[in-house]
Design a protein around this motif. Sequence first.
Motif, PDB file in Angstrom:
ATOM      1  N   GLU A   5      -7.353   6.177  19.084  1.00  0.00           N
ATOM      2  CA  GLU A   5      -6.226   5.402  18.552  1.00  0.00           C
ATOM      3  C   GLU A   5      -6.465   5.031  17.096  1.00  0.00           C
ATOM      4  O   GLU A   5      -5.537   5.078  16.272  1.00  0.00           O
ATOM      5  CB  GLU A   5      -6.018   4.152  19.399  1.00  0.00           C
ATOM      6  CG  GLU A   5      -5.517   4.444  20.800  1.00  0.00           C
ATOM      7  CD  GLU A   5      -5.574   3.232  21.723  1.00  0.00           C
ATOM      8  OE1 GLU A   5      -4.814   3.236  22.710  1.00  0.00           O
ATOM      9  OE2 GLU A   5      -6.364   2.302  21.472  1.00  0.00           O
ATOM     10  N   THR A   6      -7.693   4.678  16.766  1.00  0.00           N
ATOM     11  CA  THR A   6      -8.036   4.350  15.382  1.00  0.00           C
ATOM     12  C   THR A   6      -7.841   5.563  14.484  1.00  0.00           C
ATOM     13  O   THR A   6      -7.323   5.450  13.366  1.00  0.00           O
ATOM     14  CB  THR A   6      -9.493   3.849  15.286  1.00  0.00           C
ATOM     15  OG1 THR A   6      -9.637   2.708  16.127  1.00  0.00           O
ATOM     16  CG2 THR A   6      -9.864   3.487  13.872  1.00  0.00           C
ATOM     17  N   LEU A   7      -8.247   6.725  14.976  1.00  0.00           N
ATOM     18  CA  LEU A   7      -8.066   7.952  14.207  1.00  0.00           C
ATOM     19  C   LEU A   7      -6.590   8.226  13.967  1.00  0.00           C
ATOM     20  O   LEU A   7      -6.182   8.530  12.840  1.00  0.00           O
ATOM     21  CB  LEU A   7      -8.716   9.135  14.927  1.00  0.00           C
ATOM     22  CG  LEU A   7      -8.503  10.504  14.301  1.00  0.00           C
ATOM     23  CD1 LEU A   7      -9.056  10.547  12.878  1.00  0.00           C
ATOM     24  CD2 LEU A   7      -9.144  11.582  15.165  1.00  0.00           C
ATOM     25  N   ALA A   8      -5.783   8.114  15.004  1.00  0.00           N
ATOM     26  CA  ALA A   8      -4.342   8.347  14.860  1.00  0.00           C
ATOM     27  C   ALA A   8      -3.728   7.373  13.859  1.00  0.00           C
ATOM     28  O   ALA A   8      -2.900   7.768  13.023  1.00  0.00           O
ATOM     29  CB  ALA A   8      -3.649   8.236  16.214  1.00  0.00           C
ATOM     30  N   LEU A   9      -4.158   6.129  13.906  1.00  0.00           N
ATOM     31  CA  LEU A   9      -3.660   5.127  12.970  1.00  0.00           C
ATOM     32  C   LEU A   9      -4.081   5.471  11.544  1.00  0.00           C
ATOM     33  O   LEU A   9      -3.272   5.381  10.609  1.00  0.00           O
ATOM     34  CB  LEU A   9      -4.178   3.743  13.360  1.00  0.00           C
ATOM     35  CG  LEU A   9      -3.686   2.559  12.543  1.00  0.00           C
ATOM     36  CD1 LEU A   9      -2.172   2.433  12.622  1.00  0.00           C
ATOM     37  CD2 LEU A   9      -4.345   1.276  13.041  1.00  0.00           C
ATOM     38  N   ASP A  14      -2.780   7.473   6.177  1.00  0.00           N
ATOM     39  CA  ASP A  14      -3.057   8.425   5.104  1.00  0.00           C
ATOM     40  C   ASP A  14      -1.789   9.166   4.719  1.00  0.00           C
ATOM     41  O   ASP A  14      -1.508   9.369   3.533  1.00  0.00           O
ATOM     42  CB  ASP A  14      -4.143   9.415   5.534  1.00  0.00           C
ATOM     43  CG  ASP A  14      -4.495  10.402   4.439  1.00  0.00           C
ATOM     44  OD1 ASP A  14      -4.810   9.953   3.317  1.00  0.00           O
ATOM     45  OD2 ASP A  14      -4.461  11.620   4.707  1.00  0.00           O
ATOM     46  N   GLU A  15      -1.011   9.561   5.719  1.00  0.00           N
ATOM     47  CA  GLU A  15       0.240  10.268   5.446  1.00  0.00           C
ATOM     48  C   GLU A  15       1.235   9.379   4.709  1.00  0.00           C
ATOM     49  O   GLU A  15       2.034   9.865   3.910  1.00  0.00           O
ATOM     50  CB  GLU A  15       0.841  10.792   6.751  1.00  0.00           C
ATOM     51  CG  GLU A  15       0.034  11.928   7.359  1.00  0.00           C
ATOM     52  CD  GLU A  15       0.492  12.314   8.746  1.00  0.00           C
ATOM     53  OE1 GLU A  15       1.339  11.592   9.342  1.00  0.00           O
ATOM     54  OE2 GLU A  15      -0.022  13.327   9.264  1.00  0.00           O
ATOM     55  N   ASP A  16       1.179   8.076   4.975  1.00  0.00           N
ATOM     56  CA  ASP A  16       2.071   7.123   4.303  1.00  0.00           C
ATOM     57  C   ASP A  16       1.524   6.672   2.955  1.00  0.00           C
ATOM     58  O   ASP A  16       2.172   5.914   2.243  1.00  0.00           O
ATOM     59  CB  ASP A  16       2.290   5.879   5.171  1.00  0.00           C
ATOM     60  CG  ASP A  16       3.080   6.176   6.429  1.00  0.00           C
ATOM     61  OD1 ASP A  16       3.720   7.244   6.492  1.00  0.00           O
ATOM     62  OD2 ASP A  16       3.052   5.346   7.352  1.00  0.00           O
ATOM     63  N   GLY A  17       0.285   7.079   2.642  1.00  0.00           N
ATOM     64  CA  GLY A  17      -0.329   6.682   1.378  1.00  0.00           C
ATOM     65  C   GLY A  17      -0.970   5.307   1.426  1.00  0.00           C
ATOM     66  O   GLY A  17      -1.339   4.749   0.402  1.00  0.00           O
TER      67      GLY A  17
END
Length: 74
Positions: A5-9, A14-17
């Motif tokens: 879950e931490t990785l997904a977050l 990262d994708e949102d900057g």
Amino acid sequence: MTAQETLALSIGRDEDGRSSLPDVLDAQHSATTSQARQAQAVQQKGDGSVVLNVAIGSGYNVEAAAIRPTSYDH
């Protein structure tokens, strides 16, 4: 929160900057380490089961399972 879950977050941030690549890499490392520990625990459980079964006498009987040759005398 699990390592997955931490990785997904982290990836989402990262994708949102809102997060950096090192944060994502740290989360990936934690997730991978967690998976390796889980695999090791499963292996140890299996090893323990084998040891227990042998100790109580319910081990694998090689002689009973061996394929015996059949006579082909005519």
